[in-house]
Motif scaffolding. Structure first.
Motif, PDB file in Angstrom:
ATOM      1  N   LYS A  61     -45.053  -6.128   1.555  1.00  0.00           N
ATOM      2  CA  LYS A  61     -45.135  -6.767   0.352  1.00  0.00           C
ATOM      3  C   LYS A  61     -44.152  -5.874  -0.680  1.00  0.00           C
ATOM      4  N   THR A  62     -44.227  -4.661  -0.822  1.00  0.00           N
ATOM      5  CA  THR A  62     -43.263  -3.998  -1.489  1.00  0.00           C
ATOM      6  C   THR A  62     -41.700  -4.461  -1.131  1.00  0.00           C
ATOM      7  N   THR A  63     -41.475  -4.195  -0.085  1.00  0.00           N
ATOM      8  CA  THR A  63     -40.154  -4.577   0.633  1.00  0.00           C
ATOM      9  C   THR A  63     -39.780  -6.015   0.316  1.00  0.00           C
ATOM     10  N   ALA A  64     -40.694  -6.785   0.356  1.00  0.00           N
ATOM     11  CA  ALA A  64     -40.404  -8.143   0.045  1.00  0.00           C
ATOM     12  C   ALA A  64     -40.088  -8.307  -1.377  1.00  0.00           C
ATOM     13  N   ALA A  65     -40.731  -7.855  -2.242  1.00  0.00           N
ATOM     14  CA  ALA A  65     -40.507  -7.853  -3.751  1.00  0.00           C
ATOM     15  C   ALA A  65     -39.212  -7.271  -4.281  1.00  0.00           C
ATOM     16  N   SER A  66     -38.871  -6.082  -3.732  1.00  0.00           N
ATOM     17  CA  SER A  66     -37.646  -5.194  -4.157  1.00  0.00           C
ATOM     18  C   SER A  66     -36.384  -5.918  -3.604  1.00  0.00           C
ATOM     19  N   THR A  67     -36.797  -6.557  -2.132  1.00  0.00           N
ATOM     20  CA  THR A  67     -35.524  -7.204  -1.567  1.00  0.00           C
ATOM     21  C   THR A  67     -34.997  -8.455  -2.311  1.00  0.00           C
ATOM     22  N   LEU A  68     -36.185  -8.955  -2.728  1.00  0.00           N
ATOM     23  CA  LEU A  68     -35.701 -10.307  -3.704  1.00  0.00           C
ATOM     24  C   LEU A  68     -35.114 -10.031  -4.887  1.00  0.00           C
ATOM     25  N   ALA A  69     -35.779  -8.834  -5.581  1.00  0.00           N
ATOM     26  CA  ALA A  69     -35.183  -8.392  -6.870  1.00  0.00           C
ATOM     27  C   ALA A  69     -33.635  -7.889  -6.831  1.00  0.00           C
ATOM     28  N   ALA A  70     -33.661  -7.292  -5.586  1.00  0.00           N
ATOM     29  CA  ALA A  70     -32.013  -6.579  -5.442  1.00  0.00           C
ATOM     30  C   ALA A  70     -31.113  -7.740  -5.306  1.00  0.00           C
ATOM     31  N   THR A  71     -31.646  -8.819  -4.372  1.00  0.00           N
ATOM     32  CA  THR A  71     -30.712  -9.904  -4.088  1.00  0.00           C
ATOM     33  C   THR A  71     -30.367 -10.748  -5.347  1.00  0.00           C
ATOM     34  N   VAL A  72     -31.101 -10.829  -6.433  1.00  0.00           N
ATOM     35  CA  VAL A  72     -30.605 -11.685  -7.564  1.00  0.00           C
ATOM     36  C   VAL A  72     -30.310 -10.670  -8.422  1.00  0.00           C
ATOM     37  N   GLN A  73     -30.072  -9.324  -8.199  1.00  0.00           N
ATOM     38  CA  GLN A  73     -29.428  -8.835  -9.371  1.00  0.00           C
ATOM     39  C   GLN A  73     -30.261  -8.340 -10.648  1.00  0.00           C
ATOM     40  N   ALA A  74     -31.650  -8.167 -10.194  1.00  0.00           N
ATOM     41  CA  ALA A  74     -32.646  -8.202 -11.199  1.00  0.00           C
ATOM     42  C   ALA A  74     -33.183  -6.490 -11.523  1.00  0.00           C
ATOM     43  N   GLN A  75     -33.750  -6.106 -12.541  1.00  0.00           N
ATOM     44  CA  GLN A  75     -34.339  -5.108 -12.744  1.00  0.00           C
ATOM     45  C   GLN A  75     -35.740  -5.132 -12.006  1.00  0.00           C
ATOM     46  N   PHE A  76     -36.215  -3.816 -11.411  1.00  0.00           N
ATOM     47  CA  PHE A  76     -37.378  -4.080 -10.557  1.00  0.00           C
ATOM     48  C   PHE A  76     -38.032  -2.652 -10.699  1.00  0.00           C
ATOM     49  N   LYS A  77     -39.471  -3.091 -11.061  1.00  0.00           N
ATOM     50  CA  LYS A  77     -40.244  -1.842 -11.322  1.00  0.00           C
ATOM     51  C   LYS A  77     -41.529  -1.976 -10.545  1.00  0.00           C
ATOM     52  N   ARG A  78     -41.895  -0.874  -9.988  1.00  0.00           N
ATOM     53  CA  ARG A  78     -42.970  -0.943  -9.102  1.00  0.00           C
ATOM     54  C   ARG A  78     -44.187   0.027  -9.716  1.00  0.00           C
TER      55      ARG A  78
END
Length: 335
Positions: A61-78
Motif C-alpha cells: 500500500k505504501t509503495t503504491a501511494a508513493s509510486t503514484l505520487a512520484a509519477t505525478v511529480q507530487a509532494q508525498f508525506k507518510r
C-alpha cells in the motif's frame, strides 16, 4: 446535464487518455498486479476525493501511494499513526524562536499533495478528527491563522483489520468522508513470483520508490479533474444513483425482510455524491465523455461498503456488506 459547463472536447479526451496511459504504464512498471488498487487510487485523485485502504500488512500500500505520487511529480508525506500522535503532529504547530523573540509556524506533514496515513485506526479519536477536518476543509488552522492545503490533495488512509489491540475504530460519520474504500487482497502466486524477480533485478527494493520518473505534472492532474467534472451524466443515471441509495435506507420492500434485517443504517447523501463523482472519473478512465449505468454498478462496493452499516447479527453470521449491496443492485432496475 452539466449546467454551465461545456462538455469535454475530443481533443481534451485525447489529451486525458494520453496522460492516464503514461500514469498507468509508469505505475505498472513499478507495481505488480493490484490493478483494482490502481483504478481506485486514480478515481480518488481525479474525483478530488480521499480513499481508505484495508488489508493485512505487506501488500504494497505504501509503495503504491508513493509510486503514484512520484509519477505525478507530487509532494508525498507518510504519517505513521500511533496512539500518542497529537493533532499538531499532523497539522503543524507554532514554535518559539529565541533569536527573534517570536513564534513561527511550522506546517505539519498534512501539507502535501499526497498524504499516506498508515494505520489510521491506531491514532486517537482527537487526532483522527483533526485529520478528517483537514480532508473536508482542505485547510488547517494554526495559531488562529488559516493555511490552505496544496492542490491537488489526496489522503490515502490504511487500516489493518486483523489487529485490534490499541486501535480506535473510525466512527461512521468519519468513514463517510472517504470517497472510496478499497480492500487490498493477496497477490496471486504468479504475481508474487514476479515480485521476487523484480527484487532480484533491482526494480523493487529499499528506496526504489524514489527512482520512479516524474512523468506527469500537477497541472496535468488538475486538467484531469476539470475534464472529469464536465463528463455528461444523464438524468436516468442520476435517478438510478438516487434510487440505489434510497433502497439502502428502506431495504425491506426491495430485498425482503430476511436480508433487510442485516442492515443497521443505510447510506447518507454523500453516497449519491460519491457515485456521481467517482462514476465521472471512471468514465474518463474508460475513455468516455459520458457515464453509463455500468460505471455505477462497477463502483458499488468501493462506494458503499463503508457506508452501508450491518447489524451485530450480520457480523455474527459472517454476512458481508458486499452481499447486501449486490442484493440492492439486483433489486433496482438498471436504466
Amino acid at each position: 446535464m452539466n449546467v454551465g459547463h461545456a462538455a469535454p472536447t475530443d481533443q481534451e479526451m485525447a489529451r486525458a487518455a494520453g496522460v492516464l496511459k503514461v500514469i498507468s504504464d509508469t505505475y505498472s512498471a513499478k507495481m505488480v498486479g493490484q490493478e483494482r488498487l490502481r483504478t481506485s487510487l486514480l478515481i480518488s485523485l481525479i474525483a478530488d476525493g480521499h480513499i481508505l485502504l484495508e488489508s493485512v500488512p505487506g501488500l504494497a500500500k505504501t509503495t503504491a501511494a508513493s509510486t503514484l505520487a512520484a509519477t505525478v511529480q507530487a509532494q508525498f508525506k507518510r504519517i505513521q499513526c500511533t496512539p500518542d500522535l497529537l493533532p499538531s503532529d499532523i497539522t503543524g504547530n507554532q514554535i518559539y524562536d529565541n533569536s527573534s523573540g517570536s513564534f513561527r509556524t511550522v506546517l505539519g506533514p498534512v501539507h502535501a499533495n499526497f498524504v499516506l496515513l498508515d494505520e489510521i485506526n491506531r491514532s486517537s479519536a482527537k487526532t483522527q478528527s483533526a485529520m478528517l477536518e483537514a480532508m473536508q476543509e482542505h485547510q488547517t488552522t494554526i495559531g488562529g491563522e488559516i493555511y490552505p492545503l496544496p492542490e491537488p490533495f489526496l489522503v490515502i488512509a490504511t487500516q489493518n483489520p486483523i489487529e485490534q489491540e490499541g486501535t480506535y475504530e473510525l466512527p461512521e460519520a468519519q468513514m463517510d468522508r472517504f470517497l472510496l474504500k478499497e480492500i487490498v487482497e493477496y497477490p496471486s502466486p504468479n504475481e508474487e513470483l514476479e515480485v521476487l524477480n523484480r527484487i532480484d533485478s533491482g526494480v523493487l527494493g529499499r528506496g526504489s520508490e524514489g527512482h520512479v520518473a516524474s512523468v506527469v505534472s500537477l497541472d496535468d492532474v488538475k486538467m484531469l479533474q476539470d475534464i472529469a467534472s464536465r463528463i455528461y451524466v444523464d438524468a436516468a443515471v442520476r435517478n438510478y444513483i438516487v434510487s440505489l441509495v434510497y433502497v439502502t435506507r428502506n431495504p425491506a420492500p426491495y430485498i425482503g425482510e430476511e436480508k433487510a434485517r442485516y442492515l443497521k443504517y443505510g447510506a447518507s447523501p454523500r453516497a449519491s455524491i460519491a457515485f456521481l463523482q467517482a462514476a465521472r472519473a471512471y468514465a474518463l478512465l474508460s475513455g468516455r465523455s459520458y457515464v453509463v449505468p455500468e460505471d455505477v454498478r462497477s463502483l458499488r462496493h468501493v462506494v458503499l461498503r463503508h457506508r452501508v452499516l450491518l447489524t451485530f447479527e450480520a457480523q455474527a453470521e459472517n454476512i458481508r456488506s458486499e452481499e447486501i449491496i449486490d442484493a440492492i443492485f439486483a433489486a433496482v432496475p438498471t436504466p
